[in-house]
Design a protein around this motif. Sequence first.
Motif, short mmCIF file in Angstrom:
data_model
loop_
_atom_site.label_atom_id
_atom_site.label_comp_id
_atom_site.label_asym_id
_atom_site.label_seq_id
_atom_site.Cartn_x
_atom_site.Cartn_y
_atom_site.Cartn_z
N GLN A 173 -2.41 -4.97 -0.60
CA GLN A 173 -1.59 -4.98 0.60
C GLN A 173 -1.42 -6.39 1.19
O GLN A 173 -0.73 -6.55 2.19
CB GLN A 173 -2.20 -4.06 1.66
CG GLN A 173 -2.26 -2.61 1.24
CD GLN A 173 -0.87 -2.04 1.02
OE1 GLN A 173 0.01 -2.21 1.85
NE2 GLN A 173 -0.67 -1.38 -0.11
N ALA A 174 -2.03 -7.38 0.58
CA ALA A 174 -2.01 -8.74 1.13
C ALA A 174 -0.58 -9.26 1.33
O ALA A 174 -0.26 -9.82 2.38
CB ALA A 174 -2.80 -9.70 0.25
N SER A 175 0.27 -9.07 0.36
CA SER A 175 1.63 -9.58 0.45
C SER A 175 2.36 -8.99 1.65
O SER A 175 3.03 -9.71 2.41
CB SER A 175 2.39 -9.28 -0.84
OG SER A 175 3.70 -9.79 -0.77
N ARG A 176 2.24 -7.69 1.86
CA ARG A 176 2.88 -7.03 2.99
C ARG A 176 2.31 -7.54 4.32
O ARG A 176 3.07 -7.83 5.25
CB ARG A 176 2.68 -5.51 2.92
CG ARG A 176 3.30 -4.77 4.10
CD ARG A 176 2.93 -3.30 4.12
NE ARG A 176 1.50 -3.06 4.13
CZ ARG A 176 0.73 -3.12 5.23
NH1 ARG A 176 1.25 -3.43 6.39
NH2 ARG A 176 -0.56 -2.87 5.16
N ILE A 177 1.01 -7.69 4.38
CA ILE A 177 0.37 -8.18 5.61
C ILE A 177 0.81 -9.60 5.91
O ILE A 177 1.18 -9.92 7.04
CB ILE A 177 -1.16 -8.06 5.50
CG1 ILE A 177 -1.58 -6.59 5.45
CG2 ILE A 177 -1.84 -8.77 6.67
CD1 ILE A 177 -3.03 -6.35 5.06
N PHE A 178 0.82 -10.46 4.90
CA PHE A 178 1.25 -11.84 5.11
C PHE A 178 2.71 -11.91 5.53
O PHE A 178 3.07 -12.72 6.39
CB PHE A 178 1.02 -12.69 3.86
CG PHE A 178 -0.44 -12.94 3.54
CD1 PHE A 178 -1.36 -13.18 4.55
CD2 PHE A 178 -0.88 -12.94 2.24
CE1 PHE A 178 -2.68 -13.42 4.27
CE2 PHE A 178 -2.21 -13.18 1.94
CZ PHE A 178 -3.12 -13.42 2.96
N ASP A 179 3.56 -11.07 4.94
CA ASP A 179 4.97 -11.04 5.33
C ASP A 179 5.13 -10.64 6.80
O ASP A 179 5.91 -11.25 7.54
CB ASP A 179 5.77 -10.07 4.45
CG ASP A 179 6.05 -10.61 3.07
OD1 ASP A 179 5.88 -11.83 2.85
OD2 ASP A 179 6.44 -9.80 2.20
#
Length: 63
Positions: A20-26
Amino acid sequence: MRRKDIIPIHHQMTEFLRGQASRIFDDVAKKDEVVLVNKNSKPQNIIISYDRYCRLKENGADI
């Protein structure tokens, strides 16, 4: 700065481990969110956008 702008959104470390890192960073970048990352129910890190970081530095924050 409004109080709402500095109340962190909580995420668990497991969310990052589950991809989920990519979604959180976005979300952090697009919505200028503050994210508190917990590990074993204890705060570990704060994630802020680069723009927020720059604003803090401009305002004299000791980061």
